[in-house]
Design an enzyme around this catalytic site. Structure first.
Site, PDB file in Angstrom:
ATOM      1  N   HIS A 147      31.432  56.166  39.974  1.00  0.00           N
ATOM      2  CA  HIS A 147      31.308  57.121  39.119  1.00  0.00           C
ATOM      3  C   HIS A 147      31.241  58.489  40.125  1.00  0.00           C
ATOM      4  CE1 HIS A 147      28.701  59.734  36.504  1.00  0.00           C
ATOM      5  NE2 HIS A 147      29.434  58.396  35.722  1.00  0.00           N
TER       6      HIS A 147
ATOM      7  N   ASP B  35      27.722  51.946  31.482  1.00  0.00           N
ATOM      8  CA  ASP B  35      28.444  50.649  31.452  1.00  0.00           C
ATOM      9  C   ASP B  35      29.464  49.072  31.474  1.00  0.00           C
ATOM     10  OD1 ASP B  35      29.672  52.790  29.376  1.00  0.00           O
ATOM     11  OD2 ASP B  35      31.303  53.344  30.746  1.00  0.00           O
TER      12      ASP B  35
HETATM   13  N1  ACO Z   1      36.765  49.362  41.846  1.00  0.00           N
HETATM   14  C1  ACO Z   1      37.815  49.604  42.999  1.00  0.00           C
HETATM   15  N2  ACO Z   1      37.359  50.363  43.824  1.00  0.00           N
HETATM   16  C2  ACO Z   1      37.357  51.289  43.417  1.00  0.00           C
HETATM   17  C3  ACO Z   1      36.531  51.571  41.621  1.00  0.00           C
HETATM   18  C4  ACO Z   1      36.643  50.617  41.812  1.00  0.00           C
HETATM   19  N3  ACO Z   1      35.827  50.999  40.151  1.00  0.00           N
HETATM   20  N4  ACO Z   1      36.241  53.051  42.271  1.00  0.00           N
HETATM   21  C5  ACO Z   1      36.444  54.106  42.504  1.00  0.00           C
HETATM   22  N5  ACO Z   1      37.446  53.369  43.978  1.00  0.00           N
HETATM   23  C6  ACO Z   1      37.612  53.302  45.066  1.00  0.00           C
HETATM   24  C7  ACO Z   1      39.278  54.004  44.886  1.00  0.00           C
HETATM   25  O1  ACO Z   1      39.830  53.043  45.446  1.00  0.00           O
HETATM   26  C8  ACO Z   1      39.052  54.782  46.407  1.00  0.00           C
HETATM   27  O2  ACO Z   1      39.118  54.106  46.959  1.00  0.00           O
HETATM   28  P1  ACO Z   1      39.615  55.136  48.670  1.00  0.00           P
HETATM   29  O3  ACO Z   1      39.213  56.209  49.133  1.00  0.00           O
HETATM   30  O4  ACO Z   1      40.296  53.692  49.522  1.00  0.00           O
HETATM   31  O5  ACO Z   1      41.725  55.588  47.944  1.00  0.00           O
HETATM   32  C9  ACO Z   1      37.318  55.382  46.377  1.00  0.00           C
HETATM   33  O6  ACO Z   1      36.666  54.329  45.588  1.00  0.00           O
HETATM   34  C10 ACO Z   1      37.313  56.495  45.358  1.00  0.00           C
HETATM   35  O7  ACO Z   1      36.961  56.462  43.969  1.00  0.00           O
HETATM   36  P2  ACO Z   1      38.057  57.720  43.066  1.00  0.00           P
HETATM   37  O8  ACO Z   1      38.937  57.146  42.061  1.00  0.00           O
HETATM   38  O9  ACO Z   1      38.673  58.876  44.074  1.00  0.00           O
HETATM   39  O10 ACO Z   1      37.026  58.122  42.219  1.00  0.00           O
HETATM   40  P3  ACO Z   1      36.907  59.372  41.038  1.00  0.00           P
HETATM   41  O11 ACO Z   1      35.194  59.450  41.508  1.00  0.00           O
HETATM   42  O12 ACO Z   1      37.895  60.059  40.975  1.00  0.00           O
HETATM   43  O13 ACO Z   1      36.705  58.381  39.753  1.00  0.00           O
HETATM   44  C11 ACO Z   1      35.959  56.266  37.999  1.00  0.00           C
HETATM   45  C12 ACO Z   1      35.149  57.742  39.218  1.00  0.00           C
HETATM   46  C13 ACO Z   1      36.709  57.244  37.759  1.00  0.00           C
HETATM   47  C14 ACO Z   1      34.159  56.306  37.903  1.00  0.00           C
HETATM   48  C15 ACO Z   1      36.054  55.262  39.179  1.00  0.00           C
HETATM   49  O14 ACO Z   1      34.715  54.946  40.304  1.00  0.00           O
HETATM   50  C16 ACO Z   1      36.509  53.717  38.730  1.00  0.00           C
HETATM   51  O15 ACO Z   1      37.954  54.253  37.921  1.00  0.00           O
HETATM   52  N6  ACO Z   1      35.521  53.260  37.506  1.00  0.00           N
HETATM   53  C17 ACO Z   1      36.217  52.013  36.755  1.00  0.00           C
HETATM   54  C18 ACO Z   1      35.854  52.463  35.617  1.00  0.00           C
HETATM   55  C19 ACO Z   1      34.995  52.750  35.199  1.00  0.00           C
HETATM   56  O16 ACO Z   1      33.749  51.945  35.254  1.00  0.00           O
HETATM   57  N7  ACO Z   1      34.231  53.731  34.544  1.00  0.00           N
HETATM   58  C20 ACO Z   1      33.490  54.338  34.004  1.00  0.00           C
HETATM   59  C21 ACO Z   1      32.434  55.598  34.156  1.00  0.00           C
HETATM   60  S1  ACO Z   1      30.766  56.176  33.239  1.00  0.00           S
HETATM   61  C22 ACO Z   1      31.402  56.413  32.584  1.00  0.00           C
HETATM   62  O17 ACO Z   1      32.693  57.387  32.182  1.00  0.00           O
HETATM   63  C23 ACO Z   1      31.136  56.204  31.243  1.00  0.00           C
END
Ligand code: ACO
Length: 427
Positions: free
Chosen positions: A306, A363
């Site tokens: 998140h 979610d």
């Molecule tokens: N699975 C694997 N790796 C992940 C995940 C995941 N679900 N989420 C983040 N990471 C990793 C990224 O690859 C990144 O790794 P790095 O630092 O080695 O490059 C690190 O964790 C940080 O991730 P970001 O994408 O930079 O974090 P950001 O804050 O931009 O994104 C997000 C947050 C979009 C929610 C992300 O965690 C994601 O895509 N999760 C899966 C989708 C999801 O569940 N979305 C619902 C969110 S809740 C809502 O909107 C109601």
């Protein structure tokens, strides 16, 4: 502590006020930055940018705290119902009995949707994604309620709010009923707000509607948990579209489109599809954990991580327990729930997820409950939109009442400098 921040650039010193919220959050107020320095800030994804001051929702992602108007999400999910929470979010205080009765009465007065809207719904193919349908129908509502656009008085604003709270559940129910091939019915004004939503969604044409307290209670809780989450992608969209004075329904329609994406509300559908794929693939959670960690593999563990929560999403805790309760009470033994619990356990012990502070979000478990209630997977994000409706309304109303200026970010241009036009024959 100083209440100004100092910026030094090009041998000059600039001072900016520091403002403090009621929960001691600090922000540098850069209102005068461009006028005094000629510079703007750049912050892709707005990770460090506060777009507004807001009195609606407080969340602390480090501590896993979520409060609506000062009330903890845990207490609201346990003790309030969705309509009370909607009133609280929109108007700032919990309603007393009379206020709640009047609010519900005013909503019921507006609960018909123009029959012509059925023709618009008819025009969509059955396979259309319900979020696209819902966003279009919400936008179409403007045409049938043109007075809802001009909200120059508090009264006009109130009328638009009760109108959409009344009609939106009908559109949600119709969207699902069309998908299932069921007739497009209306609700029953003698029922409670969420009870009526349940009836509109599930009533079969040849059977009497039977109240299902377990399902209604679960639905109520899920809607409360999704009701607001401060300046997320869809809410910021609602506020920025509304800032052009486009009207409430048009702003909401834009918010629904923003919510649709799999990185935002669309994640609940993506989670269930992921869990089903893992089950169909033999239930090997370790294989999918490895894929999620592999930087050459686009797969992400949906429902994990998140932007703001770097600790347990408090909503996920409540939903996990609710999923256990609902499935137990309905006597459903769903292997998907076991896969979800297995993935969660592995992720919480895995250094990749621990180091990046990736925890289950709202979610991760909600889809399991929706599935148990008989809601098709493609409708999950629509259910999220239904829950988020009061939050979007509250944020839009706050933005209008505070007379916020039109949202218009700046940029840093990185394209070509001025160059002469080349006629077509010379290119
Ligand atoms: N699975 C694997 N790796 C992940 C995940 C995941 N679900 N989420 C983040 N990471 C990793 C990224 O690859 C990144 O790794 P790095 O630092 O080695 O490059 C690190 O964790 C940080 O991730 P970001 O994408 O930079 O974090 P950001 O804050 O931009 O994104 C997000 C947050 C979009 C929610 C992300 O965690 C994601 O895509 N999760 C899966 C989708 C999801 O569940 N979305 C619902 C969110 S809740 C809502 O909107 C109601």
């Amino acid at each position: 502590m100083s209440d100004t921040a100092i910026l030094e650039y090009g041998g000059k010193r600039y001072e900016f006020p520091v403002i403090k919220g009621t929960e001691d959050e600090l922000a540098i107020d850069i209102n005068t930055l461009r006028a005094t320095t000629g510079m703007v800030t750049i912050d892709p994804g707005y990770k460090n940018t506060g777009s507004c001051e807001s009195a609606i929702t407080f969340l602390d992602g480090e501590k896993g705290i979520l409060r609506y108007r000062g009330y903890s999400i845990e207490e609201l999910a346990e003790k309030a119902d969705f309509l009370e929470v909607a009133y609280l979010l929109i108007f700032g205080e919990l309603p007393n009995k009379e206020q709640l009765a009047k609010f519900h009465h005013d909503i019921k007065e507006e609960s018909q949707v123009d029959e012509e809207m059925k023709k618009i719904l008819d025009g969509f193919p059955k396979a259309a994604h319900p979020m696209g349908v819902l966003s279009s129908l919400t936008s179409a509502l403007v045409a049938f309620n043109p007075s809802s656009v001009d909200v120059s008085s508090e009264k006009a604003m109130y009328n638009s709010i009760v109108r959409i709270l009344a009609k939106f559940p009908v559109l949600v129910a119709w969207t699902m009923r069309k998908k299932k091939g069921l007739p497009l019915d209306y609700g029953d004004d003698t029922l409670g707000y969420v009870e009526n939503i349940h009836k509109m969604m599930f009533k079969r044409p040849n059977q009497e509607y039977k109240k299902d307290p377990i399902a209604i209670d679960a639905l109520d809780k899920l809607l409360i948990l999704h009701a607001d989450h401060e300046q997320n992608c869809s809410t910021s969209t609602v506020r920025i579209v509304g800032s052009s004075h486009a009207g409430l329904f048009a702003s909401l329609s834009a918010g629904i489109s923003a919510l649709w994406g799999p990185l935002h509300g669309g994640a609940n559908q993506a989670v269930l599809e992921m869990l089903e794929a893992i089950e169909a693939d033999g239930g090997d959670t370790k294989k999918y954990m490895a894929k999620a960690k592999d930087k050459d593999d686009p797969f992400r563990l949906m429902g994990f991580g998140h932007r703001v929560y770097k600790n347990f999403d408090p909503r996920a805790k409540i939903i996990k327990k609710a999923a256990d309760d609902v499935l137990g009470n309905l006597g459903i033994d769903d292997p998907i729930l076991d896969i979800a619990k297995g993935l969660e356990k592995e992720a919480l012990e895995d250094p990749y997820f621990v180091d990046r502070k990736l925890y289950p979000n709202v979610d991760f478990y909600s889809g399991i409950i929706y599935r148990a209630l008989g809601i098709p997977t493609e409708m999950f994000t629509v259910m999220f939109a239904l829950g988020r409706l009061p939050g979007w309304i509250a944020q839009w109303r706050e933005m209008r009442l505070r007379k916020e200026p039109i949202g218009r970010p700046r940029q840093i241009y990185i394209g070509e400098n001025l160059r002469p036009f080349v006629p077509l024959e010379k290119r």
